[in-house]
Scaffold this motif. Structure first.
Motif, PDB file in Angstrom:
ATOM      1  N   ILE A  74       0.831  -1.168   0.011  1.00  0.00           N
ATOM      2  CA  ILE A  74       0.051   0.253  -0.043  1.00  0.00           C
ATOM      3  C   ILE A  74       1.180   1.212   0.135  1.00  0.00           C
ATOM      4  CG2 ILE A  74      -1.542   1.381   1.062  1.00  0.00           C
ATOM      5  CD1 ILE A  74      -2.549  -1.549   1.989  1.00  0.00           C
ATOM      6  N   SER A  75       2.346   1.282   0.641  1.00  0.00           N
ATOM      7  CA  SER A  75       2.862   3.105   0.693  1.00  0.00           C
ATOM      8  C   SER A  75       3.695   2.780  -0.119  1.00  0.00           C
ATOM      9  CB  SER A  75       3.755   2.057   1.787  1.00  0.00           C
ATOM     10  OG  SER A  75       3.413   2.223   2.855  1.00  0.00           O
ATOM     11  N   LEU A  76       3.609   1.603  -1.279  1.00  0.00           N
ATOM     12  CA  LEU A  76       4.443   1.291  -2.437  1.00  0.00           C
ATOM     13  C   LEU A  76       4.197   2.251  -3.487  1.00  0.00           C
ATOM     14  CD1 LEU A  76       6.875  -1.347  -2.438  1.00  0.00           C
ATOM     15  CD2 LEU A  76       7.972   0.796  -3.011  1.00  0.00           C
ATOM     16  N   ARG A  77       2.319   1.558  -3.401  1.00  0.00           N
ATOM     17  CA  ARG A  77       1.440   2.036  -4.306  1.00  0.00           C
ATOM     18  C   ARG A  77       0.915   3.747  -4.304  1.00  0.00           C
ATOM     19  NH1 ARG A  77      -4.801   1.442  -5.073  1.00  0.00           N
ATOM     20  NH2 ARG A  77      -3.883  -0.074  -2.686  1.00  0.00           N
ATOM     21  N   LEU A  78       1.117   3.561  -3.355  1.00  0.00           N
ATOM     22  CA  LEU A  78       0.890   5.219  -2.827  1.00  0.00           C
ATOM     23  C   LEU A  78       1.892   6.278  -3.463  1.00  0.00           C
ATOM     24  CD1 LEU A  78      -0.572   7.297  -1.011  1.00  0.00           C
ATOM     25  CD2 LEU A  78       0.558   7.087   1.233  1.00  0.00           C
ATOM     26  N   ALA A  79       3.278   6.079  -3.274  1.00  0.00           N
ATOM     27  CA  ALA A  79       4.353   6.559  -3.788  1.00  0.00           C
ATOM     28  C   ALA A  79       4.338   6.248  -4.812  1.00  0.00           C
ATOM     29  CB  ALA A  79       5.536   5.398  -2.819  1.00  0.00           C
ATOM     30  N   PHE A  80       4.240   5.760  -5.693  1.00  0.00           N
ATOM     31  CA  PHE A  80       4.935   5.688  -7.041  1.00  0.00           C
ATOM     32  C   PHE A  80       3.344   6.558  -7.925  1.00  0.00           C
ATOM     33  CE2 PHE A  80       7.473   1.751  -6.590  1.00  0.00           C
ATOM     34  CZ  PHE A  80       8.160   2.342  -6.964  1.00  0.00           C
ATOM     35  N   LEU A  81       1.741   6.464  -7.217  1.00  0.00           N
ATOM     36  CA  LEU A  81       0.951   7.611  -7.664  1.00  0.00           C
ATOM     37  C   LEU A  81       1.535   8.598  -7.550  1.00  0.00           C
ATOM     38  CD1 LEU A  81      -1.769   5.123  -6.845  1.00  0.00           C
ATOM     39  CD2 LEU A  81      -0.742   5.640  -9.762  1.00  0.00           C
ATOM     40  N   ASN A  97      13.880  14.134  -4.700  1.00  0.00           N
ATOM     41  CA  ASN A  97      12.799  13.937  -3.998  1.00  0.00           C
ATOM     42  C   ASN A  97      12.265  12.505  -4.124  1.00  0.00           C
ATOM     43  OD1 ASN A  97      12.707  17.313  -4.169  1.00  0.00           O
ATOM     44  ND2 ASN A  97      12.576  17.048  -6.862  1.00  0.00           N
ATOM     45  N   TRP A  98      12.090  12.219  -4.946  1.00  0.00           N
ATOM     46  CA  TRP A  98      11.898  10.354  -4.693  1.00  0.00           C
ATOM     47  C   TRP A  98      11.750  10.150  -2.698  1.00  0.00           C
ATOM     48  CZ3 TRP A  98       8.295   6.948  -5.678  1.00  0.00           C
ATOM     49  CH2 TRP A  98       8.518   5.601  -4.955  1.00  0.00           C
ATOM     50  N   LEU A  99      12.425   9.892  -2.967  1.00  0.00           N
ATOM     51  CA  LEU A  99      13.246   9.157  -1.067  1.00  0.00           C
ATOM     52  C   LEU A  99      12.011  10.023  -0.599  1.00  0.00           C
ATOM     53  CD1 LEU A  99      17.308   8.769  -2.145  1.00  0.00           C
ATOM     54  CD2 LEU A  99      15.223   6.686  -2.209  1.00  0.00           C
ATOM     55  N   VAL A 100      12.456  11.267  -0.194  1.00  0.00           N
ATOM     56  CA  VAL A 100      11.670  12.286   0.671  1.00  0.00           C
ATOM     57  C   VAL A 100      10.185  11.511   0.455  1.00  0.00           C
ATOM     58  CG1 VAL A 100      11.203  14.575   2.268  1.00  0.00           C
ATOM     59  CG2 VAL A 100      13.314  13.728   0.865  1.00  0.00           C
ATOM     60  N   LEU A 101       9.971  12.157  -0.297  1.00  0.00           N
ATOM     61  CA  LEU A 101       8.717  11.508  -0.909  1.00  0.00           C
ATOM     62  C   LEU A 101       7.849   9.900  -0.484  1.00  0.00           C
ATOM     63  CD1 LEU A 101       6.768  12.028  -4.263  1.00  0.00           C
ATOM     64  CD2 LEU A 101       6.296   9.635  -3.126  1.00  0.00           C
ATOM     65  N   VAL A 102       9.288   8.929  -0.333  1.00  0.00           N
ATOM     66  CA  VAL A 102       8.884   7.736   0.240  1.00  0.00           C
ATOM     67  C   VAL A 102       8.661   8.212   2.028  1.00  0.00           C
ATOM     68  CG1 VAL A 102       9.591   5.185   0.470  1.00  0.00           C
ATOM     69  CG2 VAL A 102      10.021   6.563  -2.000  1.00  0.00           C
ATOM     70  N   LYS A 103       9.516   8.317   2.047  1.00  0.00           N
ATOM     71  CA  LYS A 103       9.515   8.363   3.925  1.00  0.00           C
ATOM     72  C   LYS A 103       8.314   9.569   4.192  1.00  0.00           C
ATOM     73  CE  LYS A 103      13.552  10.231   3.929  1.00  0.00           C
ATOM     74  NZ  LYS A 103      14.873  10.645   4.737  1.00  0.00           N
ATOM     75  N   GLY A 104       7.721  10.438   3.124  1.00  0.00           N
ATOM     76  CA  GLY A 104       6.916  11.141   3.366  1.00  0.00           C
ATOM     77  C   GLY A 104       4.990  10.352   3.372  1.00  0.00           C
ATOM     78  N   THR A 105       5.274   9.617   2.781  1.00  0.00           N
ATOM     79  CA  THR A 105       4.221   8.200   2.967  1.00  0.00           C
ATOM     80  C   THR A 105       3.819   8.113   4.172  1.00  0.00           C
ATOM     81  OG1 THR A 105       5.602   6.659   1.702  1.00  0.00           O
ATOM     82  CG2 THR A 105       4.153   7.267   0.014  1.00  0.00           C
ATOM     83  N   ALA A 106       4.548   8.063   5.347  1.00  0.00           N
ATOM     84  CA  ALA A 106       4.536   7.119   6.631  1.00  0.00           C
ATOM     85  C   ALA A 106       3.528   8.179   6.943  1.00  0.00           C
ATOM     86  CB  ALA A 106       5.611   7.881   7.213  1.00  0.00           C
ATOM     87  N   LEU A 107       3.222   9.824   6.810  1.00  0.00           N
ATOM     88  CA  LEU A 107       2.267  10.506   7.661  1.00  0.00           C
ATOM     89  C   LEU A 107       0.934  10.378   6.641  1.00  0.00           C
ATOM     90  CD1 LEU A 107       4.128  13.809   6.356  1.00  0.00           C
ATOM     91  CD2 LEU A 107       4.246  12.735   8.354  1.00  0.00           C
ATOM     92  N   VAL A 108       0.916   9.646   5.658  1.00  0.00           N
ATOM     93  CA  VAL A 108      -0.903   9.382   5.827  1.00  0.00           C
ATOM     94  C   VAL A 108      -1.561   8.477   6.621  1.00  0.00           C
ATOM     95  CG1 VAL A 108      -2.406   8.561   3.802  1.00  0.00           C
ATOM     96  CG2 VAL A 108       0.221  10.218   2.810  1.00  0.00           C
ATOM     97  N   SER A 109      -0.872   8.008   7.395  1.00  0.00           N
ATOM     98  CA  SER A 109      -1.328   6.954   8.552  1.00  0.00           C
ATOM     99  C   SER A 109      -1.783   7.419   9.776  1.00  0.00           C
ATOM    100  CB  SER A 109       0.072   6.315   9.397  1.00  0.00           C
ATOM    101  OG  SER A 109       0.683   7.403   9.998  1.00  0.00           O
ATOM    102  N   LEU A 110      -1.112   9.311   9.519  1.00  0.00           N
ATOM    103  CA  LEU A 110      -2.269   9.876  10.522  1.00  0.00           C
ATOM    104  C   LEU A 110      -4.041  10.240   9.553  1.00  0.00           C
ATOM    105  CD1 LEU A 110       0.468  12.187  10.724  1.00  0.00           C
ATOM    106  CD2 LEU A 110      -0.297  10.465  12.540  1.00  0.00           C
ATOM    107  N   LEU A 111      -4.075   9.871   9.008  1.00  0.00           N
ATOM    108  CA  LEU A 111      -5.403  10.186   8.546  1.00  0.00           C
ATOM    109  C   LEU A 111      -6.226   8.264   8.916  1.00  0.00           C
ATOM    110  CD1 LEU A 111      -4.381  12.327   4.645  1.00  0.00           C
ATOM    111  CD2 LEU A 111      -4.925  12.751   7.372  1.00  0.00           C
ATOM    112  N   GLY A 112      -5.194   7.354   9.038  1.00  0.00           N
ATOM    113  CA  GLY A 112      -6.379   6.319   8.664  1.00  0.00           C
ATOM    114  C   GLY A 112      -5.943   5.924   7.817  1.00  0.00           C
ATOM    115  N   LEU A 113      -5.147   5.424   7.229  1.00  0.00           N
ATOM    116  CA  LEU A 113      -4.616   4.777   5.607  1.00  0.00           C
ATOM    117  C   LEU A 113      -4.182   3.626   6.775  1.00  0.00           C
ATOM    118  CD1 LEU A 113      -4.374   4.622   2.554  1.00  0.00           C
ATOM    119  CD2 LEU A 113      -2.350   4.890   2.876  1.00  0.00           C
TER     120      LEU A 113
END
Length: 229
Positions: free
Chosen positions: A15-22, A158-174
């Motif tokens: 799920i994290s990878l799919r989020l990052a690539f999209l 930018n890509w590496l920071v984006l990948v780590k930034g996906t962790a923030l989406v867990s705060l929305l309930g993902l």
């Protein structure tokens, strides 16, 4: 018991990878459009891009994510209600996270691509035009390959920071890898184990990405190295 939790946490990595690539796909599209807009001779195109990149880079990522997930649907629903439309807008955590990360890193990609475009000698474009090449053939045959080579360092960051930034989406309930790692840590009382697994996942993605992008950089630099010898 513990192995079941580990499997559940790692399975959420998809799920994290799919989020990052999209989000990356959206960021690249916005970045290319933004870079072309910033280099345009029209103020009507330049100013909106300037406002976009300034605002997005000046507001914390989490604030923008909360605004998109909570505030934007509420604002849209109020507008629809005032128009008398019986329609309710609600964003899923995945959609809100993808859109927000795409918008955020689209601003950073704009600057990355703009710098890469500036590094391409304008004489090459003039020579292509003199040979009768159209804009599309000039862009895809001359500009784009060189832009990729010049933009790769910034793109990689930018890509590496984006990948780590996906962790923030867990705060929305993902229910991504961070969400499930937190749940497993609370259920088992072993936070170190599961947060270490989540950290190892992001580290593995970082290493794989660096190796892949280094290979891509060497591939696009082959002609440059030969000419410099």
């Amino acid at each position: 018991m513990l192995s079941d939790y580990i499997t559940t946490v790692l399975a959420a990595g998809w799920i994290s990878l799919r989020l990052a690539f999209l989000a990356l796909l959206l960021a690249v599209v916005l970045g290319l459009l933004g870079a072309l807009g910033k280099r345009s001779g029209s103020r009507l195109l330049r100013w909106p891009v300037e406002v976009y990149t300034t605002v997005v880079r000046g507001v914390p990522d989490l604030v923008l994510m909360l605004l998109v997930f909570y505030s934007l649907p509420a604002l849209l629903n109020q507008g629809l209600e005032s128009l008398g439309w019986d329609y309710y807008v609600e964003f899923s955590p995945f959609a809100a996270g993808c859109a927000t990360l795409g918008l955020i890193f689209g601003a950073y990609m704009t600057e990355t691509f703009r710098g890469a475009l500036q590094g391409i000698p304008h004489g090459q474009i003039e020579a292509a035009q003199a040979y009768g090449l159209g804009r599309a053939r000039t862009f895809f045959g001359i500009v784009l390959p060189q832009m990729i080579r010049l933009a790769l360092p910034g793109f990689t960051n930018n890509w590496l920071v984006l990948v780590k930034g996906t962790a923030l989406v867990s705060l929305l309930g993902l229910q991504d890898i961070m969400f499930r790692a937190r749940g497993a840590a609370e259920a088992t009382g072993k936070p170190f184990t599961f947060y270490l697994i989540a950290g190892g996942f992001y580290l593995a993605i970082t290493v794989i990405s660096l190796l892949a992008l280094m290979w891509l950089g060497k591939r696009y630099s082959m002609g440059v190295r030969e000419l410099s010898q």
